[in-house]
Design an enzyme around this catalytic site. Structure first.
Site, PDB file in Angstrom:
ATOM      1  N   CYS A 170      -8.002  -9.060  -4.542  1.00 53.31           N
ATOM      2  CA  CYS A 170      -6.690  -9.100  -3.872  1.00 53.31           C
ATOM      3  C   CYS A 170      -6.732  -8.356  -2.531  1.00 53.31           C
ATOM      4  CB  CYS A 170      -5.593  -8.509  -4.760  1.00 53.31           C
ATOM      5  SG  CYS A 170      -5.313  -9.447  -6.291  1.00 53.31           S
ATOM      6  N   ASP A 229      -1.240  -2.005  -5.381  1.00 54.78           N
ATOM      7  CA  ASP A 229      -1.966  -3.053  -6.094  1.00 54.78           C
ATOM      8  C   ASP A 229      -0.982  -4.171  -6.471  1.00 54.78           C
ATOM      9  OD1 ASP A 229      -3.359  -4.600  -7.871  1.00 54.78           O
ATOM     10  OD2 ASP A 229      -4.199  -2.914  -8.997  1.00 54.78           O
ATOM     11  N   CYS A 255     -11.432  -2.191  -2.742  1.00 52.88           N
ATOM     12  CA  CYS A 255     -10.293  -1.991  -3.644  1.00 52.88           C
ATOM     13  C   CYS A 255     -10.833  -1.941  -5.076  1.00 52.88           C
ATOM     14  CB  CYS A 255      -9.227  -3.074  -3.453  1.00 52.88           C
ATOM     15  SG  CYS A 255      -9.792  -4.753  -3.807  1.00 52.88           S
ATOM     16  N   SER A 298      -8.844  -5.966  -0.916  1.00 56.31           N
ATOM     17  CA  SER A 298      -9.976  -5.863   0.033  1.00 56.31           C
ATOM     18  C   SER A 298     -10.434  -7.214   0.598  1.00 56.31           C
ATOM     19  CB  SER A 298     -11.137  -5.053  -0.551  1.00 56.31           C
ATOM     20  OG  SER A 298     -11.666  -5.621  -1.709  1.00 56.31           O
TER      21      SER A 298
HETATM   22  P1  4NP Z   1      -7.394  -5.580  -6.228  1.00 57.29           P
HETATM   23  O1  4NP Z   1      -6.380  -5.980  -7.401  1.00 57.29           O
HETATM   24  O2  4NP Z   1      -7.977  -4.223  -6.599  1.00 57.29           O
HETATM   25  O3  4NP Z   1      -6.524  -5.510  -5.019  1.00 57.29           O
HETATM   26  O4  4NP Z   1      -8.440  -6.683  -6.178  1.00 57.29           O
HETATM   27  C1  4NP Z   1      -6.735  -6.013  -8.750  1.00 57.29           C
HETATM   28  C2  4NP Z   1      -7.442  -7.066  -9.263  1.00 57.29           C
HETATM   29  C3  4NP Z   1      -7.750  -7.116 -10.599  1.00 57.29           C
HETATM   30  C4  4NP Z   1      -7.366  -6.089 -11.436  1.00 57.29           C
HETATM   31  C5  4NP Z   1      -6.675  -5.005 -10.926  1.00 57.29           C
HETATM   32  C6  4NP Z   1      -6.366  -4.980  -9.590  1.00 57.29           C
HETATM   33  N1  4NP Z   1      -7.669  -6.158 -12.824  1.00 57.29           N
HETATM   34  O5  4NP Z   1      -7.219  -5.280 -13.575  1.00 57.29           O
HETATM   35  O6  4NP Z   1      -8.376  -7.078 -13.265  1.00 57.29           O
END
Ligand code: 4NP
Length: 157
Positions: free
Chosen positions: A14, A128, A9, A16
């Site tokens: 979150c 997301d 991800c 993955s």
């Molecule tokens: P993930 O979610 O891609 O499912 O791990 C996110 C985690 C952090 C961020 C964006 C999405 N961020 O912008 O820090």
């Protein structure tokens, strides 16, 4: 032959790690753990070294899944190391494919959207949950639970 599966991800805190946890739990339930190596990674490096987001860990734990992985950034070598790379959304798909130097490489066919294995959802992407509420985290687990059943069925064919 052991098969190596990588979930990807954006932040690797979150979606993955949740996919990795759901996949491992299902392998355990089906006594298939010896057949697979499972890992997850992010296309971005902001959270490298961190445990999964506390909201994701809490939501997974409420379904009996403990998330213990630490965030890491995907590396070009992962494209060759893993047999299948399952991404959460189209941005991840583009980011992972951008690591491939030879665009005719067979590596292209290893990389797929995880929800292409869904049995009950018509969504293409795992949304997301990072900037949203609890519903988003529950939705991630629900979508992954369904798609990973389909993935394991296809891997055992
Ligand atoms: P993930 O979610 O891609 O499912 O791990 C996110 C985690 C952090 C961020 C964006 C999405 N961020 O912008 O820090």
């Amino acid at each position: 032959m052991v098969k190596k599966i990588l979930f990807v991800c954006l932040g690797n805190i979150c979606r993955s790690p949740a996919a990795e946890g759901v996949f491992k739990q299902k392998l355990k339930e089906r006594d298939l753990e010896k057949l697979f190596v499972v890992d997850s990674a992010g296309t971005g490096g902001w959270h490298v070294g961190n445990l999964a987001d506390p909201r994701m860990r809490e939501t997974a734990l409420s379904r009996g899944i403990e998330l213990t992985s630490r965030s890491r950034k995907i590396d070009e070598s992962d494209l060759y190391e893993f047999d299948q790379i399952l991404v959460m959304d189209n941005d991840n798909l583009a980011a992972v494919k951008s690591l491939i130097k030879d665009h005719k490489s067979p590596v292209n066919s290893k990389i797929k959207l995880i929800l292409s294995y869904s049995k009950n959802s018509h969504l293409e992407e795992v949304p997301d949950p990072y900037y949203g509420g609890q519903n988003g985290f529950d939705k991630v687990i629900d979508l992954l639970d369904d798609a990973i059943d389909g993935l394991i069925d296809s891997l055992m064919d």
